[in-house]
Design a protein around this motif. Structure first.
Motif, mmCIF file in Angstrom:
data_model
loop_
_atom_site.group_PDB
_atom_site.id
_atom_site.type_symbol
_atom_site.label_atom_id
_atom_site.label_comp_id
_atom_site.label_asym_id
_atom_site.label_seq_id
_atom_site.Cartn_x
_atom_site.Cartn_y
_atom_site.Cartn_z
ATOM 1 N N ARG A 1 -1.922 0.469 5.662
ATOM 2 C CA ARG A 1 -1.684 -0.951 5.367
ATOM 3 C C ARG A 1 -1.730 -1.220 3.866
ATOM 4 N NH1 ARG A 1 -6.763 -2.884 8.582
ATOM 5 N NH2 ARG A 1 -6.137 -4.978 7.958
ATOM 6 N N THR A 2 -1.849 -0.167 3.071
ATOM 7 C CA THR A 2 -2.102 -0.343 1.647
ATOM 8 C C THR A 2 -0.909 0.074 0.792
ATOM 9 O OG1 THR A 2 -4.446 0.071 2.009
ATOM 10 C CG2 THR A 2 -3.652 0.269 -0.248
ATOM 11 N N TYR A 3 -0.555 -0.797 -0.128
ATOM 12 C CA TYR A 3 0.449 -0.478 -1.149
ATOM 13 C C TYR A 3 -0.303 -0.056 -2.401
ATOM 14 C CZ TYR A 3 4.100 -1.044 -4.656
ATOM 15 O OH TYR A 3 4.981 -0.828 -5.687
ATOM 16 N N TYR A 4 -0.071 1.202 -2.828
ATOM 17 C CA TYR A 4 -0.719 1.740 -4.020
ATOM 18 C C TYR A 4 0.254 1.745 -5.193
ATOM 19 C CZ TYR A 4 -4.561 3.750 -1.231
ATOM 20 O OH TYR A 4 -5.649 3.939 -0.410
ATOM 21 N N SER A 5 -0.244 1.351 -6.341
ATOM 22 C CA SER A 5 0.482 1.605 -7.590
ATOM 23 C C SER A 5 -0.448 2.423 -8.476
ATOM 24 C CB SER A 5 0.878 0.293 -8.279
ATOM 25 O OG SER A 5 -0.254 -0.515 -8.547
ATOM 26 N N PHE A 6 0.138 3.287 -9.274
ATOM 27 C CA PHE A 6 -0.642 4.223 -10.095
ATOM 28 C C PHE A 6 -0.129 4.167 -11.520
ATOM 29 C CE2 PHE A 6 -1.439 8.354 -12.009
ATOM 30 C CZ PHE A 6 -2.728 8.663 -11.616
ATOM 31 N N ILE A 7 -1.039 4.047 -12.474
ATOM 32 C CA ILE A 7 -0.654 4.085 -13.886
ATOM 33 C C ILE A 7 -1.553 5.065 -14.614
ATOM 34 C CG2 ILE A 7 0.318 1.756 -13.977
ATOM 35 C CD1 ILE A 7 -2.306 0.781 -15.207
ATOM 36 N N THR A 8 -0.985 5.771 -15.580
ATOM 37 C CA THR A 8 -1.745 6.734 -16.353
ATOM 38 C C THR A 8 -1.052 6.962 -17.688
ATOM 39 O OG1 THR A 8 -2.827 8.913 -16.268
ATOM 40 C CG2 THR A 8 -0.560 8.804 -15.477
ATOM 41 N N GLY A 9 -1.742 7.623 -18.594
ATOM 42 C CA GLY A 9 -1.169 7.936 -19.901
ATOM 43 C C GLY A 9 -1.985 7.335 -21.030
ATOM 44 N N PRO A 10 -1.798 7.821 -22.251
ATOM 45 C CA PRO A 10 -2.550 7.324 -23.410
ATOM 46 C C PRO A 10 -2.365 5.832 -23.674
ATOM 47 C CG PRO A 10 -1.426 9.386 -23.931
ATOM 48 C CD PRO A 10 -0.922 8.957 -22.596
ATOM 49 N N ALA A 11 -1.211 5.270 -23.258
ATOM 50 C CA ALA A 11 -0.947 3.844 -23.515
ATOM 51 C C ALA A 11 -1.699 2.921 -22.563
ATOM 52 C CB ALA A 11 0.553 3.569 -23.423
#
Length: 443
Positions: A139-149
């Motif tokens: 039931r979950t929408y995941y978004s993922f962010i990563t990186g030096p910025a």
């Protein structure tokens, strides 16, 4: 004259209907017959799928007599399914019950996202300043962010639920992780964020007291903690064990099984490539291999000093050793759990694990008989566990008696187990977040 025109019109309409039926037949049924030939031509010409172009080795594990070069119709169906799933992920973003954003501020985040969640990142360049991806699980929408910025205060926070992935292995990393937690605390206090969970690469001696003040149980705001290594804090209520995984910080890739990985004879009984610490069990391991003459049957490459950086050549050398060895020797380092265990699983090379507790506060074998490596043991990891490297010669002698078919079956079992392990973790992780965060929403 009118009758003739009427007949002509009727004839044209009938002809059009017949042509439509013929076209529909070829679209829905003719394509299925032609697909195997087209697919085979693509394979012979070395046309790489999208994942392979990103450095992933392609294939699928199947039945007892599985062969990746057969069953092109099944491959096409799988391709259609993946395409449909991608469309579904995009279309269900607004229909899922709950949105979680993951902030990957430690390399272990890539193991969670790319290996366990099987998520993609855009751009694919690992040196990019900002990378992101999304996926739907349950039931979950995941978004993922990563990186030096990805820096505190320099990106919009438009979600209520966040998983923060941090490195707390050493003092400098703890300072950096604390800054992120203070930033998250401010978001919670100003009601810009409602729920926070943390995935933590803990200290190898399990000295993680610094994060205790941030836990909700102690008056803080971190509701859930997923921690690496056998911490005595683990209670499966608000603190859970998480696997170390592969060394993504050294660019170890997502590996998918190939026909040759499963079926080829491997030239080496075992491998060990790593640092030898003076007066350690690793030194004892090397001495035992030399005494029994098994060093010639194993791929052994020892160095005296740990090297954090990986070159393309050294990474390829290491991957070749895993791929060409039936067993991978996993002596303890600072902690019993090491990247080598998971990397060996990726290539179907059975880990031979030194099953002893290391110095520190990670657990007590007299109290918990599953320590160390409680998570792996609880999921019935098909490894060879030993208490002393003096047991190795007998293991290698038995290995020499196995025929290729027995080794193939063992590789299949290991690879199937590892895939199940990752899938199970993904579902557990999601269920824990949903049950905790959604329940607290109702409360």
């Amino acid at each position: 004259m009118r009758l003739t025109r009427k007949r002509l019109c009727s004839f044209l309409i009938a002809l059009y209907c017949l042509f439509s039926l013929y076209a529909a037949y070829h679209v829905f049924f003719g394509r299925r017959r032609r697909a195997p030939a087209a697919s085979s031509r693509g394979l012979r010409k070395g046309v790489a799928p999208a994942r392979e172009r990103r450095g992933r080795e392609q294939s699928t594990l199947g039945s007892e007599e599985w062969n990746p070069w057969e069953g092109d119709e099944k491959n096409e169906q799988q391709h259609r399914f993946k395409t449909s799933l991608q469309i579904l992920n995009k279309s269900t973003k607004g229909k899922t019950d709950f949105h979680v954003q993951i902030w990957g501020k430690a390399a272990i985040g890539l193991y969670l996202w790319e290996h366990i969640f099987e998520g993609l990142l855009d751009p694919t360049d690992v040196t990019a300043q900002w990378r992101e991806g999304n996926s739907v699980v349950g039931r979950t929408y995941y978004s993922f962010i990563t990186g030096p910025a990805v820096v505190p205060g320099y990106f919009p926070v438009d979600v209520n639920n966040v998983v923060l992935i941090l490195n707390g292995r050493e003092k400098a990393k703890v300072f950096y992780a604390t800054q992120w937690l203070l930033y998250a605390q401010n978001l919670v206090q100003t009601q810009k964020l409602q729920h926070l969970a943390v995935v933590l690469l803990g200290n190898e001696h399990c000295h993680n007291e610094w994060i205790s003040q941030f836990l909700k149980r102690n008056g803080g705001f971190v509701e859930l903690l997923f921690i690496i290594y056998d911490s005595p804090w683990i209670n499966d209520m608000d603190i859970f064990q998480w696997p170390l995984g592969v060394a993504t910080y050294r660019n170890f890739p997502v590996v998918e099984a190939s026909w040759s990985m499963l079926h080829n004879e491997r030239p080496y009984l075992c491998n060990f490539l790593g640092t030898i610490y003076e007066n350690s069990s690793r030194q004892a391991l090397i001495n035992i291999l030399k005494q029994d003459g098994n060093a010639k049957l194993c791929w052994v490459s020892a160095r005296e000093q740990w090297q954090p950086q990986e070159t393309n050549e050294s990474l390829k050398n290491y991957q070749d050793a895993l791929l060409q060895s039936d067993l991978t020797l996993c002596p303890v380092g600072v902690n019993t759990e090491c990247y080598r265990i998971y990397e060996a699983c990726s290539y179907g090379s059975v880990p031979v694990v030194e099953d002893i507790m290391t110095a520190g506060s990670c657990g007590n074998m007299s109290v918990n008989h599953n320590a160390p490596l409680q998570l792996l043991k609880s999921m019935d990891a098909p490894f060879i566990f030993i208490k002393n490297w003096n047991e190795l010669p007998a293991i290698l002698e038995k290995e020499k008696t196995l025929i290729l078919q027995e080794k193939i079956q063992r590789r299949k079992m290991l690879l199937h187990w590892y895939q199940h392990f990752k899938t199970e973790l993904k579902m557990r992780f999601t269920n824990i977040l949903e049950s905790s965060f959604l329940m607290n929403n109702k409360g």
